[in-house]
Design a protein around this motif. Sequence first.
Motif, mmCIF file in Angstrom:
data_model
loop_
_atom_site.group_PDB
_atom_site.id
_atom_site.type_symbol
_atom_site.label_atom_id
_atom_site.label_comp_id
_atom_site.label_asym_id
_atom_site.label_seq_id
_atom_site.Cartn_x
_atom_site.Cartn_y
_atom_site.Cartn_z
ATOM 1 N N LEU A 110 0.832 -1.204 0.000
ATOM 2 C CA LEU A 110 0.000 0.000 0.000
ATOM 3 C C LEU A 110 0.868 1.256 0.000
ATOM 4 O O LEU A 110 0.543 2.246 -0.670
ATOM 5 C CB LEU A 110 -0.925 0.010 1.223
ATOM 6 N N GLN A 111 1.979 1.223 0.752
ATOM 7 C CA GLN A 111 2.907 2.361 0.753
ATOM 8 C C GLN A 111 3.420 2.640 -0.654
ATOM 9 O O GLN A 111 3.459 3.787 -1.104
ATOM 10 C CB GLN A 111 4.083 2.051 1.695
ATOM 11 N N ALA A 112 3.813 1.596 -1.366
ATOM 12 C CA ALA A 112 4.330 1.768 -2.728
ATOM 13 C C ALA A 112 3.261 2.347 -3.653
ATOM 14 O O ALA A 112 3.540 3.231 -4.475
ATOM 15 C CB ALA A 112 4.828 0.425 -3.267
ATOM 16 N N VAL A 113 2.020 1.862 -3.506
ATOM 17 C CA VAL A 113 0.923 2.369 -4.339
ATOM 18 C C VAL A 113 0.666 3.847 -4.045
ATOM 19 O O VAL A 113 0.518 4.666 -4.962
ATOM 20 C CB VAL A 113 -0.353 1.537 -4.100
ATOM 21 N N CYS A 114 0.627 4.213 -2.765
ATOM 22 C CA CYS A 114 0.350 5.600 -2.398
ATOM 23 C C CYS A 114 1.452 6.545 -2.871
ATOM 24 O O CYS A 114 1.172 7.648 -3.362
ATOM 25 C CB CYS A 114 0.186 5.711 -0.881
ATOM 26 N N VAL A 115 2.704 6.138 -2.721
ATOM 27 C CA VAL A 115 3.816 6.992 -3.156
ATOM 28 C C VAL A 115 3.805 7.156 -4.670
ATOM 29 O O VAL A 115 4.066 8.246 -5.196
ATOM 30 C CB VAL A 115 5.161 6.407 -2.665
ATOM 31 N N THR A 116 3.499 6.072 -5.396
ATOM 32 C CA THR A 116 3.404 6.167 -6.856
ATOM 33 C C THR A 116 2.299 7.130 -7.267
ATOM 34 O O THR A 116 2.480 7.981 -8.148
ATOM 35 C CB THR A 116 3.133 4.775 -7.461
ATOM 36 N N PHE A 117 1.148 7.021 -6.605
ATOM 37 C CA PHE A 117 0.037 7.929 -6.891
ATOM 38 C C PHE A 117 0.439 9.375 -6.603
ATOM 39 O O PHE A 117 0.148 10.286 -7.383
ATOM 40 C CB PHE A 117 -1.174 7.534 -6.053
ATOM 41 N N ALA A 118 1.132 9.598 -5.478
ATOM 42 C CA ALA A 118 1.569 10.953 -5.126
ATOM 43 C C ALA A 118 2.514 11.516 -6.182
ATOM 44 O O ALA A 118 2.431 12.695 -6.549
ATOM 45 C CB ALA A 118 2.251 10.937 -3.757
ATOM 46 N N ALA A 119 3.424 10.683 -6.670
ATOM 47 C CA ALA A 119 4.373 11.137 -7.686
ATOM 48 C C ALA A 119 3.639 11.550 -8.964
ATOM 49 O O ALA A 119 3.975 12.557 -9.601
ATOM 50 C CB ALA A 119 5.387 10.035 -7.985
ATOM 51 N N ILE A 120 2.620 10.790 -9.347
ATOM 52 C CA ILE A 120 1.845 11.117 -10.548
ATOM 53 C C ILE A 120 1.108 12.437 -10.359
ATOM 54 O O ILE A 120 1.069 13.294 -11.253
ATOM 55 C CB ILE A 120 0.846 9.982 -10.859
ATOM 56 N N VAL A 121 0.527 12.632 -9.187
ATOM 57 C CA VAL A 121 -0.210 13.868 -8.907
ATOM 58 C C VAL A 121 0.729 15.075 -8.950
ATOM 59 O O VAL A 121 0.406 16.126 -9.524
ATOM 60 C CB VAL A 121 -0.910 13.767 -7.531
ATOM 61 N N ILE A 122 1.918 14.931 -8.339
ATOM 62 C CA ILE A 122 2.877 16.037 -8.301
ATOM 63 C C ILE A 122 3.301 16.446 -9.698
ATOM 64 O O ILE A 122 3.436 17.641 -10.014
ATOM 65 C CB ILE A 122 4.119 15.638 -7.461
ATOM 66 N N VAL A 123 3.507 15.479 -10.570
ATOM 67 C CA VAL A 123 3.936 15.778 -11.937
ATOM 68 C C VAL A 123 2.906 16.640 -12.659
ATOM 69 O O VAL A 123 3.248 17.454 -13.523
ATOM 70 C CB VAL A 123 4.189 14.464 -12.712
ATOM 71 N N ARG A 124 1.637 16.503 -12.298
ATOM 72 C CA ARG A 124 0.560 17.210 -12.995
ATOM 73 C C ARG A 124 0.307 18.610 -12.435
ATOM 74 O O ARG A 124 -0.545 19.327 -12.938
ATOM 75 C CB ARG A 124 -0.728 16.386 -12.917
#
Length: 283
Positions: A57-71
């Motif tokens: 879950l940590q890996a999924v959340c961090v990946t999602f955060a990275a995608i959001v930040i890029v946008r």
Amino acid sequence: MFVDTTSQTMLPMIVRKDDLGVANSRLMFGRLTINRLGGPAIGALLFAAGMAVPFVLQAVCVTFAAIVIVRIATDQPPPLATRSARVEIAEGLRWVWANPAIRTLTITIFAFNITFGAVWAILVLYSVERLGLGDIGFGLLTSFGAAGGILVAVTYGRIEARLGAANIMRVGLSIEVLMHLTFAINTVPVIAFAMFFVFGMHEAAWGTTSTTIRQRVVPLEFQGRVSSVNGVGVFSTLVVGALLGGVIASKWGVTGPFWFGFVGSLITLTAIWTKLSDIATAE
């Protein structure tokens, strides 16, 4: 360290100066709610379901955060010519030292972190030996602090408008001095819970206010370097304070670090009391 420093650097590129206080309080709400209150409990439940579940879950959340930040679109200043890290670190240190308001604010944070680090290092022993609380009781004590912080985080905009930054800092640092004194003389758990709740309010208000002032004063091209100077100083002074707290507690008992915190924070607050107005109104 990358995330914490860069998030403080990006915020002034996204939010108007007048809205930085509310924006920082919302980030504080996220950190207090998820990291300190919700995170440990959720992690324990997930770990009981399967040892790998929290990490996935940590890996999924961090990946999602990275995608959001890029946008996120930012008003980022043009990149400077590539230079050595040593040169840029030196520039950040010089800028902090040359600005009276930020210099005083930084020294204040470092001084209070030493006294806070001293008591935080032995808080578990204090809660067990002085207050008679077990493991669950200590968790509740820190949760009360987080709850107080959440109350401030969701109402910070109104608090800032009513009191102003200078008074928020004065009241908050006075609460920190009182917290040290209360814990030094108190043996009643209920009083400790109440005091930690109030201290949590100060922690959220101080963190939001000091970060907002720094972001409003520092030019965009120096935000990252000044934030990193602050971050390194904050964590290193906590370590120094923890070492002092251990030494003091071993010689004078678990209340010794709180007496050290009371005297040290009171001296620091007295020295910077009149300067807080200049810090709050710095440009």
